[in-house]
Design a protein around this motif. Structure first.
Motif, PDB file in Angstrom:
ATOM      1  N   LEU A  42       6.349  -2.257  -5.445  1.00 18.52           N
ATOM      2  CA  LEU A  42       5.948  -3.745  -4.798  1.00 18.52           C
ATOM      3  C   LEU A  42       6.835  -3.831  -3.460  1.00 18.52           C
ATOM      4  O   LEU A  42       6.267  -4.386  -2.325  1.00 18.52           O
ATOM      5  N   VAL A  43       8.043  -3.324  -3.204  1.00 15.95           N
ATOM      6  CA  VAL A  43       8.858  -3.373  -2.130  1.00 15.95           C
ATOM      7  C   VAL A  43       8.119  -2.746  -1.087  1.00 15.95           C
ATOM      8  O   VAL A  43       7.893  -3.033   0.043  1.00 15.95           O
ATOM      9  N   LEU A  44       7.754  -1.523  -1.407  1.00 16.31           N
ATOM     10  CA  LEU A  44       7.008  -0.532  -0.343  1.00 16.31           C
ATOM     11  C   LEU A  44       5.638  -1.072   0.006  1.00 16.31           C
ATOM     12  O   LEU A  44       5.409  -0.838   1.131  1.00 16.31           O
ATOM     13  N   HIS A  45       5.094  -1.712  -1.017  1.00 19.93           N
ATOM     14  CA  HIS A  45       3.618  -2.285  -0.523  1.00 19.93           C
ATOM     15  C   HIS A  45       3.915  -3.352   0.414  1.00 19.93           C
ATOM     16  O   HIS A  45       3.111  -3.509   1.443  1.00 19.93           O
ATOM     17  N   TRP A  46       4.944  -4.344   0.226  1.00 19.54           N
ATOM     18  CA  TRP A  46       5.126  -5.355   1.269  1.00 19.54           C
ATOM     19  C   TRP A  46       5.702  -4.742   2.536  1.00 19.54           C
ATOM     20  O   TRP A  46       5.068  -5.350   3.754  1.00 19.54           O
ATOM     21  N   ALA A  47       6.504  -3.742   2.499  1.00 22.04           N
ATOM     22  CA  ALA A  47       6.842  -3.022   3.713  1.00 22.04           C
ATOM     23  C   ALA A  47       5.577  -2.462   4.640  1.00 22.04           C
ATOM     24  O   ALA A  47       5.722  -2.483   5.702  1.00 22.04           O
ATOM     25  N   HIS A  48       5.075  -1.846   3.990  1.00 25.81           N
ATOM     26  CA  HIS A  48       3.743  -1.192   4.496  1.00 25.81           C
ATOM     27  C   HIS A  48       2.871  -2.405   4.930  1.00 25.81           C
ATOM     28  O   HIS A  48       2.134  -1.980   6.199  1.00 25.81           O
ATOM     29  N   LYS A  49       2.543  -3.386   4.376  1.00 27.38           N
ATOM     30  CA  LYS A  49       1.698  -4.339   4.820  1.00 27.38           C
ATOM     31  C   LYS A  49       2.294  -5.088   5.978  1.00 27.38           C
ATOM     32  O   LYS A  49       1.467  -5.544   6.906  1.00 27.38           O
ATOM     33  N   SER A  50       3.748  -5.607   5.669  1.00 27.61           N
ATOM     34  CA  SER A  50       4.294  -6.319   6.776  1.00 27.61           C
ATOM     35  C   SER A  50       5.166  -5.734   8.042  1.00 27.61           C
ATOM     36  O   SER A  50       5.435  -6.495   8.581  1.00 27.61           O
ATOM     37  N   LEU A  51       5.626  -4.832   7.607  1.00 26.01           N
ATOM     38  CA  LEU A  51       6.369  -4.210   8.792  1.00 26.01           C
ATOM     39  C   LEU A  51       5.905  -3.032   9.553  1.00 26.01           C
ATOM     40  O   LEU A  51       5.945  -3.155  10.767  1.00 26.01           O
ATOM     41  N   ASN A  52       5.680  -2.058   8.792  1.00 25.16           N
ATOM     42  CA  ASN A  52       5.273  -0.642   9.504  1.00 25.16           C
ATOM     43  C   ASN A  52       4.386  -0.050   8.418  1.00 25.16           C
ATOM     44  O   ASN A  52       4.894   0.202   7.232  1.00 25.16           O
ATOM     45  N   ASP A  53       3.054   0.512   8.904  1.00 25.80           N
ATOM     46  CA  ASP A  53       2.246   1.010   8.013  1.00 25.80           C
ATOM     47  C   ASP A  53       2.652   2.700   7.458  1.00 25.80           C
ATOM     48  O   ASP A  53       2.063   3.408   7.067  1.00 25.80           O
ATOM     49  N   ALA A  54       3.679   2.985   8.431  1.00 24.13           N
ATOM     50  CA  ALA A  54       4.570   4.128   7.922  1.00 24.13           C
ATOM     51  C   ALA A  54       5.118   4.290   6.699  1.00 24.13           C
ATOM     52  O   ALA A  54       5.460   5.584   6.070  1.00 24.13           O
TER      53      ALA A  54
END
Length: 333
Positions: free
Chosen positions: A270-282
Motif C-alpha cells: 500500500l505504501v508503494l502504491h501511494w508513492a507510485h501514484k503521489s510521488l514518482n512513478d519510478a
C-alpha cells in the motif's frame, strides 16, 4: 473501474442473506454439539460456494478482478483463523457450554458482517477522496504486523475489553446460562446471562479485527464490491470452521508470525502504491497475481513449519498473538 449494477448488488446481497439465514437456522434454532463430520461438511460447502462465486464473477467481470477477489478472499480467510483463536479463548474464559457455542458464533458473524459493511463504505470513501489514505492504511498494517510479531507468543486478555468490564459492572448478570437465553427474568427482575457478555466480547473483538482486515483487503483491490464479497464469504464459513479446527489450532505455532508477515507485506504494498501514484512513478508496484502467490506461499510455509515444529515438540502451544503485552499469558517455552 468495476461497475456493478443494482441487480448485481441485489443478487449478491440476496445470496449472502440466504446463507446467513441458513447459518442462523443451524446455529440458533437448532442448538447442538457440532461433531467433526458435520463441521467438515459445512466448511467444504462454504468454501465451495466462495470458489464457485469467484469463478462465475471472474467469467463475468474478467480474470483481473477475479484474481483480486481470490486474493482478497484468501487474505480474509487467513485472518479469520486468527479470529478463531480469539473465539476459542473467549469461549474458554466464559466456559460456554458446547450446545450454545453455535448461537454465539452465528450472532457474532452477523455483527462482524454489519461492521465490515460500515468499515468498507468508510474505507472506500476515504480512498476515493484522499490518496494519502493508502499511506495511512499501509502504516496501520505495518504497525499491526510489528505489534503482532512482538507479542506472537501471547494471547489477548478478555479483561482488556472495556465493554465486557462495563457489562459486568453495570448489568445484572445471572450465574448460569439459563437455557441459552441472553436476557431473562429472575424473580421478576430482568437480567442478562453470561451469553450476553460473550456476545459483547466477540462483537467488540470483531471491531478490532475489522480495523486490520479491511485495510488488508484494500491492499489487493480498490473495488468496494470485491472487498465486500471477499469479507462476506470468508466470514460465512467461520462458524463451521470454528468447530472443525478448534482442536487443531494449538498446533499452528507459527500462525501469528505468518499473519504478521502477510500484514507487513500488504502494508508495504500500500505504501508503494501511494508513492507510485503521489510521488514518482519510478516507485515499483506489486501486482495482484504476485500478491496472491506471496500470500499463499507464506500460508503454506507457516502451516507446514507449524506442523513439523509441533510434531517435534508436542508440548508447544500456539497463541493468537496480541497487539498489547500480556506477560502473564506468555508461552512458557
Amino acid at each position: 473501474m468495476l461497475e456493478v449494477t443494482a441487480l448485481g448488488w441485489t443478487l449478491t446481497i440476496g445470496v449472502i442473506v440466504a446463507l446467513l439465514a441458513l447459518d442462523l437456522t443451524l446455529g440458533v434454532l437448532r442448538p447442538h454439539v457440532v461433531g467433526f463430520r458435520e463441521a467438515a461438511g459445512w466448511s467444504i460447502f462454504y468454501i465451495a460456494v466462495a470458489v464457485a462465486f469467484g469463478l462465475v464473477f471472474a467469467q463475468v467481470a474478467g480474470w483481473t478482478y477475479g484474481t483480486e477477489y481470490f486474493a482478497g478472499y484468501i487474505v480474509e480467510k487467513s485472518l479469520s483463523v486468527d479470529n478463531l483463536f480469539v473465539f476459542v479463548i473467549i469461549m474458554s474464559t466464559f466456559a460456554v457450554p458446547e450446545r450454545y457455542q453455535q448461537e454465539v458464533l452465528t450472532f457474532g458473524i452477523i455483527i462482524a458482517l454489519v461492521l465490515r459493511v460500515v468499515f468498507i463504505a468508510l474505507g472506500a470513501t476515504l480512498l476515493n477522496l484522499f490518496s494519502f489514505m493508502f499511506l495511512i492504511f499501509g502504516l496501520i498494517l505495518i504497525y499491526t504486523a510489528v505489534q503482532l510479531f512482538r507479542h506472537r507468543d501471547e494471547d489477548p486478555s478478555i479483561e482488556d475489553n472495556a465493554l465486557v468490564r462495563a457489562g459486568r459492572r453495570f448489568l445484572p448478570v445471572t450465574d448460569d446460562y439459563v437455557e441459552g437465553k441472553m436476557i431473562t427474568r429472575v424473580g421478576g427482575r430482568r437480567m442478562v446471562t453470561p451469553l450476553f457478555l460473550v456476545l459483547l466480547a466477540i462483537g467488540s473483538t470483531d471491531i478490532l479485527f475489522a480495523l486490520d482486515s479491511i485495510p488488508a483487503v484494500f491492499g489487493v483491490t480498490e473495488e468496494a464490491y470485491i472487498v465486500f464479497v471477499a469479507n462476506a464469504f470468508a466470514l460465512l464459513g467461520l462458524r463451521a470452521l470454528f468447530f472443525l479446527v478448534k482442536g487443531l489450532l494449538d498446533r499452528l505455532v507459527y500462525l501469528s508470525t505468518g499473519l504478521a508477515v502477510i500484514l507487513a507485506f500488504i502494508g508495504v504494498k500500500l505504501v508503494l502504491h501511494w508513492a507510485h501514484k503521489s510521488l514518482n512513478d519510478a516507485f515499483p508496484e506489486v501486482s495482484t497475481p504476485v500478491s496472491l502467490i506471496v500470500i499463499i506461499g507464506i500460508l503454506v510455509i507457516t502451516t507446514v513449519a507449524s506442523l513439523i515444529k509441533s510434531r517435534r515438540d508436542p508440548s508447544l502451544t500456539a497463541h493468537a498473538g496480541s497487539l498489547h503485552a500480556h506477560p502473564d499469558r506468555r508461552s512458557e517455552d
